[in-house]
Design a protein around this motif. Sequence first.
Motif, PDB file in Angstrom:
ATOM      1  N   ARG A 183       0.869  -1.164   0.000  1.00 29.81           N
ATOM      2  CA  ARG A 183       0.000   0.000   0.000  1.00 29.81           C
ATOM      3  C   ARG A 183       0.913   1.223   0.000  1.00 29.81           C
ATOM      4  NH1 ARG A 183      -4.136   1.839   4.749  1.00 29.81           N
ATOM      5  NH2 ARG A 183      -4.823   3.748   3.715  1.00 29.81           N
ATOM      6  N   ARG A 241      -8.835  11.937   5.413  1.00 30.55           N
ATOM      7  CA  ARG A 241      -9.622  12.293   4.225  1.00 30.55           C
ATOM      8  C   ARG A 241      -9.514  11.188   3.179  1.00 30.55           C
ATOM      9  NH1 ARG A 241     -11.651  17.137   4.471  1.00 30.55           N
ATOM     10  NH2 ARG A 241     -10.660  18.441   6.035  1.00 30.55           N
ATOM     11  N   ILE A 242     -10.594  11.000   2.441  1.00 25.86           N
ATOM     12  CA  ILE A 242     -10.588   9.891   1.479  1.00 25.86           C
ATOM     13  C   ILE A 242     -10.389  10.408   0.052  1.00 25.86           C
ATOM     14  CG2 ILE A 242     -11.996   8.434   2.973  1.00 25.86           C
ATOM     15  CD1 ILE A 242     -14.370   8.959   1.129  1.00 25.86           C
ATOM     16  N   GLY A 243      -9.901   9.504  -0.800  1.00 30.05           N
ATOM     17  CA  GLY A 243      -9.736   9.812  -2.230  1.00 30.05           C
ATOM     18  C   GLY A 243      -8.674  10.863  -2.474  1.00 30.05           C
ATOM     19  N   GLU A 272      -7.603   4.213  -6.677  1.00 27.87           N
ATOM     20  CA  GLU A 272      -8.415   3.949  -5.490  1.00 27.87           C
ATOM     21  C   GLU A 272      -9.902   4.113  -5.811  1.00 27.87           C
ATOM     22  OE1 GLU A 272      -8.930   2.318  -3.234  1.00 27.87           O
ATOM     23  OE2 GLU A 272      -8.458   3.115  -1.257  1.00 27.87           O
ATOM     24  N   TYR A 275     -14.315  10.969   7.105  1.00 28.45           N
ATOM     25  CA  TYR A 275     -15.455  10.110   7.440  1.00 28.45           C
ATOM     26  C   TYR A 275     -16.422  10.866   8.373  1.00 28.45           C
ATOM     27  CZ  TYR A 275     -12.906   6.212   5.339  1.00 28.45           C
ATOM     28  OH  TYR A 275     -12.253   5.396   4.453  1.00 28.45           O
ATOM     29  N   TYR A 326     -17.262  -1.272  -3.801  1.00 32.42           N
ATOM     30  CA  TYR A 326     -16.365  -2.429  -3.927  1.00 32.42           C
ATOM     31  C   TYR A 326     -16.839  -3.335  -5.066  1.00 32.42           C
ATOM     32  CZ  TYR A 326     -13.570  -1.396   0.182  1.00 32.42           C
ATOM     33  OH  TYR A 326     -12.685  -0.817   1.056  1.00 32.42           O
ATOM     34  N   ARG A 359      -7.630  -4.493  -1.077  1.00 35.03           N
ATOM     35  CA  ARG A 359      -8.597  -5.473  -0.548  1.00 35.03           C
ATOM     36  C   ARG A 359      -9.175  -6.304  -1.695  1.00 35.03           C
ATOM     37  NH1 ARG A 359     -11.322  -1.053   3.473  1.00 35.03           N
ATOM     38  NH2 ARG A 359     -10.103  -1.562   5.312  1.00 35.03           N
ATOM     39  N   PRO A 414     -14.541  -5.590   2.361  1.00 33.88           N
ATOM     40  CA  PRO A 414     -14.204  -4.179   2.625  1.00 33.88           C
ATOM     41  C   PRO A 414     -13.545  -3.938   3.974  1.00 33.88           C
ATOM     42  CG  PRO A 414     -16.495  -4.418   1.930  1.00 33.88           C
ATOM     43  CD  PRO A 414     -15.998  -5.787   2.223  1.00 33.88           C
TER      44      PRO A 414
HETATM   45  O1  F6P Z   1      -8.333   6.540   3.502  1.00 36.40           O
HETATM   46  C1  F6P Z   1      -7.642   5.966   2.494  1.00 36.40           C
HETATM   47  C2  F6P Z   1      -8.528   5.298   1.456  1.00 36.40           C
HETATM   48  O2  F6P Z   1      -7.666   4.686   0.514  1.00 36.40           O
HETATM   49  C3  F6P Z   1      -9.524   6.221   0.750  1.00 36.40           C
HETATM   50  O3  F6P Z   1      -8.994   6.952  -0.336  1.00 36.40           O
HETATM   51  C4  F6P Z   1     -10.621   5.261   0.345  1.00 36.40           C
HETATM   52  O4  F6P Z   1     -11.846   5.893   0.044  1.00 36.40           O
HETATM   53  C5  F6P Z   1     -10.663   4.385   1.569  1.00 36.40           C
HETATM   54  O5  F6P Z   1      -9.339   4.275   2.048  1.00 36.40           O
HETATM   55  C6  F6P Z   1     -11.204   2.988   1.317  1.00 36.40           C
HETATM   56  O6  F6P Z   1     -11.438   2.354   2.537  1.00 36.40           O
HETATM   57  P1  F6P Z   1     -12.949   2.160   3.095  1.00 36.40           P
HETATM   58  O7  F6P Z   1     -13.650   1.412   2.004  1.00 36.40           O
HETATM   59  O8  F6P Z   1     -12.778   1.367   4.334  1.00 36.40           O
HETATM   60  O9  F6P Z   1     -13.575   3.507   3.311  1.00 36.40           O
END
Ligand code: F6P
Length: 405
Positions: free
Chosen positions: A215, A226-228, A288, A299, A328, A362, A377
């Motif tokens: 990773r 933060r995601i993405g 991703e 989140y 997913y 995953r 997930p």
């Molecule tokens: O936080 C890192 C990350 O790679 C995000 O960019 C992605 O949305 C997330 O993890 C995926 O993990 P989960 O499906 O548990 O939110």
Amino acid sequence: MLNNKLYIVMVGLPARGKSTIAYKLKENLTKYGVKTGIFNNGDLRRRLTGIETSRPEFYDPNNRQGVELREKIAVTNMGRAADFLGRTGYVAILDATNVSLKRREKIVSSITDHPILFIECINGDEKILKASIQRKVALPEFSHLTKEEAIKSFRQRIEYYGSLYAPLAAERNFVKLDSLNNKILAEEIRDKIPYWDRIRDFLVTDTVKNLFLLRHGETHFNLENRIGGDSCLTENGVAQAQGLASYFQRKKIPVIFTSEKRRTVETAVPIKALQKTCTIIPLKDFNEIDSGICECMTYEEIRDRMPDVFLARKKDKYNYVYPHGEGYASMKYRVDMGIKKALYLSRYSPSIIIVGHRAVNRMILSHFLYRREEDVPYIYVPQDRFYHIVATQDKKLLQLKSYTL
Ligand code: F6P
């Protein structure tokens, strides 16, 4: 055993994975105690001639000298293969394009001592072809040309072969293989083919001797949860990448696949820097999960501002699709394609690395490991360790390892 010897004749346009399959098949049969030899027309040509035979005109079906020389090489290899089977060998693989009917008729009429199995490799994916050609033109036979000239020359060669191409149809024993997907598209077996069960099973198995699934290192977004997005590595992330680089310095890694995001490429660059020869191939398929309207949020922000999204995802994380994004389940096809492409493009490299992301890794793990969908997930994907995956016909291994020295 009376007739336990076999000729395998590869068929297909250049850069369709024939030599990789021949090589892996040889390795597999040899491990099983079946002495196997490969008789490759290209290798013999390169040994016998100079750069003149790397020019596209050499492959023009109207170039008499070229045609004669290639026939001579084919006949020589048939003779060498027959000798091999006459002595201690059990399977002789004739590795060449063998696309014309005329060539195959010649093979069938000259080989009468043991059965022949034809394996045709088909792959029409233009992107994969492009990537395969990039790897081909790195061969010494193109070193006198610029990269652009070499690509043009190789494409012209493919066109000449294409003009003679007659797919397998009337041969007594054959398999048509989608060589990217390891999928049998058609098969016809009329004679008793030694080792057929094992060969067929091998052809449809994804094989990778050593896949190191990493990773990316820590990013600024990771720190903020933060995601993405397309964040860069933090100082700690760079140190993690360097730690990985020193760990993998002890191994030979000819190719690293990443996503197209900065954080995976930045993790791969220091690893490549400590390798002798190594190519980084970014694949969009490993990007991703696209979190759509939630991209770049934390989140907590999603829970506060979009409680419906938060709850719906919590309820069925595997099937949930972010509005204007992915889930997913909906990501499965592209990640699987990424795996197929990586295995195909890595040819017979003993070890490869994929640097991916949490959700993508995953999905990659679930490709090799049985998990109920609802648990996928939540597979553990840490940033300070990596997975070592071995997947062959006889062995499946998955191990979480530490890279700190
Ligand atoms: O936080 C890192 C990350 O790679 C995000 O960019 C992605 O949305 C997330 O993890 C995926 O993990 P989960 O499906 O548990 O939110």
